[in-house]
Write an enzyme that holds these catalytic residues in place. Structure first.
Site, mmCIF file in Angstrom:
data_model
loop_
_atom_site.group_PDB
_atom_site.id
_atom_site.type_symbol
_atom_site.label_atom_id
_atom_site.label_comp_id
_atom_site.label_asym_id
_atom_site.label_seq_id
_atom_site.Cartn_x
_atom_site.Cartn_y
_atom_site.Cartn_z
ATOM 1 N N ASN A 110 2.266 4.643 -10.020
ATOM 2 C CA ASN A 110 3.133 4.586 -8.837
ATOM 3 C C ASN A 110 4.595 4.639 -9.252
ATOM 4 O OD1 ASN A 110 3.928 4.057 -6.078
ATOM 5 N ND2 ASN A 110 4.295 1.910 -6.633
ATOM 6 N N HIS A 112 8.183 3.205 -7.856
ATOM 7 C CA HIS A 112 8.679 2.200 -6.922
ATOM 8 C C HIS A 112 10.205 2.172 -6.987
ATOM 9 C CE1 HIS A 112 8.760 -1.460 -4.553
ATOM 10 N NE2 HIS A 112 9.637 -1.938 -5.408
ATOM 11 N N ASP A 148 2.875 -4.119 -6.939
ATOM 12 C CA ASP A 148 4.050 -3.787 -7.754
ATOM 13 C C ASP A 148 4.160 -4.662 -9.007
ATOM 14 O OD1 ASP A 148 4.790 -1.809 -5.942
ATOM 15 O OD2 ASP A 148 6.020 -3.173 -4.766
HETATM 16 N N1 NHR Z 1 -1.625 -1.229 -3.981
HETATM 17 C C1 NHR Z 1 -1.799 -2.163 -4.915
HETATM 18 N N2 NHR Z 1 -2.954 -2.838 -4.916
HETATM 19 N N3 NHR Z 1 -0.893 -2.444 -5.866
HETATM 20 C C2 NHR Z 1 0.269 -1.779 -5.864
HETATM 21 O O1 NHR Z 1 1.140 -2.063 -6.795
HETATM 22 C C3 NHR Z 1 0.530 -0.782 -4.883
HETATM 23 C C4 NHR Z 1 -0.468 -0.543 -3.948
HETATM 24 C C5 NHR Z 1 -0.279 0.400 -2.935
HETATM 25 C C6 NHR Z 1 0.902 1.083 -2.843
HETATM 26 C C7 NHR Z 1 3.234 1.461 -3.520
HETATM 27 C C8 NHR Z 1 4.186 0.420 -2.971
HETATM 28 C C9 NHR Z 1 5.541 0.412 -3.548
HETATM 29 O O2 NHR Z 1 5.807 1.112 -4.508
HETATM 30 C C10 NHR Z 1 1.920 0.816 -3.751
HETATM 31 C C11 NHR Z 1 1.733 -0.094 -4.796
HETATM 32 C C12 NHR Z 1 3.180 -0.151 0.565
HETATM 33 C C13 NHR Z 1 3.510 -1.475 0.778
HETATM 34 C C14 NHR Z 1 3.243 -2.141 2.105
HETATM 35 O O3 NHR Z 1 3.663 -3.255 2.352
HETATM 36 C C15 NHR Z 1 4.065 -2.180 -0.258
HETATM 37 C C16 NHR Z 1 4.271 -1.555 -1.473
HETATM 38 C C17 NHR Z 1 3.939 -0.226 -1.684
HETATM 39 C C18 NHR Z 1 3.395 0.474 -0.645
HETATM 40 N N4 NHR Z 1 2.504 -1.486 3.016
HETATM 41 C C19 NHR Z 1 2.115 -1.969 4.346
HETATM 42 C C20 NHR Z 1 0.616 -2.259 4.390
HETATM 43 O O4 NHR Z 1 0.229 -3.061 5.253
HETATM 44 C C21 NHR Z 1 2.418 -0.942 5.392
HETATM 45 C C22 NHR Z 1 3.861 -0.585 5.466
HETATM 46 C C23 NHR Z 1 4.103 0.714 6.239
HETATM 47 O O5 NHR Z 1 3.154 1.379 6.695
HETATM 48 O O6 NHR Z 1 5.291 1.105 6.346
HETATM 49 O O7 NHR Z 1 -0.161 -1.651 3.629
HETATM 50 O O8 NHR Z 1 6.408 -0.330 -3.029
HETATM 51 C C1 GAR Z 2 10.495 7.076 -2.939
HETATM 52 O O1 GAR Z 2 11.774 6.501 -3.047
HETATM 53 C C2 GAR Z 2 9.466 6.151 -3.541
HETATM 54 O O2 GAR Z 2 9.924 5.471 -4.671
HETATM 55 C C3 GAR Z 2 9.264 5.206 -2.402
HETATM 56 O O3 GAR Z 2 9.293 5.997 -1.248
HETATM 57 C C4 GAR Z 2 10.068 7.159 -1.480
HETATM 58 C C5 GAR Z 2 9.230 8.368 -1.193
HETATM 59 O O4 GAR Z 2 10.000 9.538 -1.136
HETATM 60 N N1 GAR Z 2 8.015 4.540 -2.520
HETATM 61 C C6 GAR Z 2 7.780 3.399 -1.911
HETATM 62 O O5 GAR Z 2 8.624 2.789 -1.295
HETATM 63 C C7 GAR Z 2 6.374 2.915 -2.045
HETATM 64 N N2 GAR Z 2 6.239 1.726 -1.311
HETATM 65 P P1 GAR Z 2 9.310 10.967 -1.123
HETATM 66 O O6 GAR Z 2 8.240 10.945 -0.044
HETATM 67 O O7 GAR Z 2 10.409 11.896 -0.767
HETATM 68 O O8 GAR Z 2 8.735 11.219 -2.469
#
Ligand code: NHR
Ligand code: GAR
Length: 217
Positions: A110, A112, A148
């Site tokens: 991922n 982040h 994360d």
């Molecule tokens: N899943 C796990 N188990 N561990 C990680 O480290 C993950 C993951 C899934 C996605 C990306 C992530 C980021 O880079 C990622 C890392 C979504 C949320 C979140 O709160 C948080 C972090 C990340 C992606 N999602 C809400 C949910 O209920 C929905 C938010 C929305 O739809 O806008 O899943 O930060």
């Molecule tokens: C990027 O900044 C990525 O790091 C972030 O969303 C953006 C996606 O941009 N990811 C997250 O926040 C995951 N939770 P993109 O769709 O243009 O690649």
């Protein structure tokens, strides 16, 4: 020629990171092939980018599933039909279950938008500005069940300017991401990067502090 790593990209939105990866695969700065792109949202612009690049696309709408486990199982079935070597999260916004993460242990990565372990979760740019931080960044990490918190491979630092809004800052961070992510993916695709028991390894050496990439965005 066809034994290159098979990448499946998961996204939810604009897909500018996907575009950077598509371009790098075409230029062979990533020796890999994107074999499929999956979105949880039908309207994600990233799907359009994939179609333009003649990459198969799928939408699996999370709102059609009652439980996270059943959504994740549908994702697993689709991903495994592609015989993926690496699953690349690129702006994928759904938290994944422990079962999903374990199924892809060491093959799930991922990007982040923060200097992890700082600012886990969402809305990182807003929080960075609210706290008055002067340095921000992006991190690439292997995904583990705790959000994360998987082994961080590499990071880039991004300056915060006095005039920044969340949107100007997000845009700047993205330009650095577009260099960082393809770089790390190429390490994986060439067998230099792997996840071991105690963390990520590059060229057989444990990455005990995240590698700091200095890039021209
Ligand atoms: N899943 C796990 N188990 N561990 C990680 O480290 C993950 C993951 C899934 C996605 C990306 C992530 C980021 O880079 C990622 C890392 C979504 C949320 C979140 O709160 C948080 C972090 C990340 C992606 N999602 C809400 C949910 O209920 C929905 C938010 C929305 O739809 O806008 O899943 O930060
Ligand atoms: C990027 O900044 C990525 O790091 C972030 O969303 C953006 C996606 O941009 N990811 C997250 O926040 C995951 N939770 P993109 O769709 O243009 O690649």
């Amino acid at each position: 020629m066809s034994n290159v790593m098979r990448l499946v990209v998961l996204l939810s939105g604009n897909g500018s990171n996907l575009q950077a990866i598509i371009d790098a695969c075409e230029e062979q700065t990533i020796q890999g092939q994107i074999v499929g792109v999956i979105s949880n949202r039908a309207d994600a612009y990233g799907l359009e980018r994939a179609r333009k690049a003649k990459i198969p696309t799928h939408t699996i709408d999370h709102t059609l599933f009652k439980a996270r486990e059943s959504f994740d199982q549908a994702l697993i079935n689709m991903i495994d039909s592609y015989e993926a070597d690496l699953i690349v999260l690129a702006g994928f916004m759904r938290i994944l279950t422990e079962g999903f993460v374990q199924h892809y242990q060491g093959r799930l990565i991922n990007i982040h938008p923060s200097l992890l372990p700082a600012y886990k979760g969402t809305n990182t740019h807003e929080r960075v500005l609210a706290e008055g931080a002067t340095v921000h960044g992006a991190s690439v990490h292997f995904v583990t069940a705790e959000l994360d918190s998987g082994a961080v491979v590499a990071q880039v630092k991004v300056p915060v300017e006095a005039y920044d809004t969340a949107s100007t800052l997000a845009e700047r961070v993205l330009r650095y991401e577009h260099v960082l992510y393809p770089t790390v993916l190429q390490w994986f695709c060439t067998g230099r990067l792997r996840l071991g028991k105690d963390g990520a390894y590059l060229d057989g050496e444990l990455i005990d502090t995240p590698l700091q990439l200095v890039v021209e965005p």
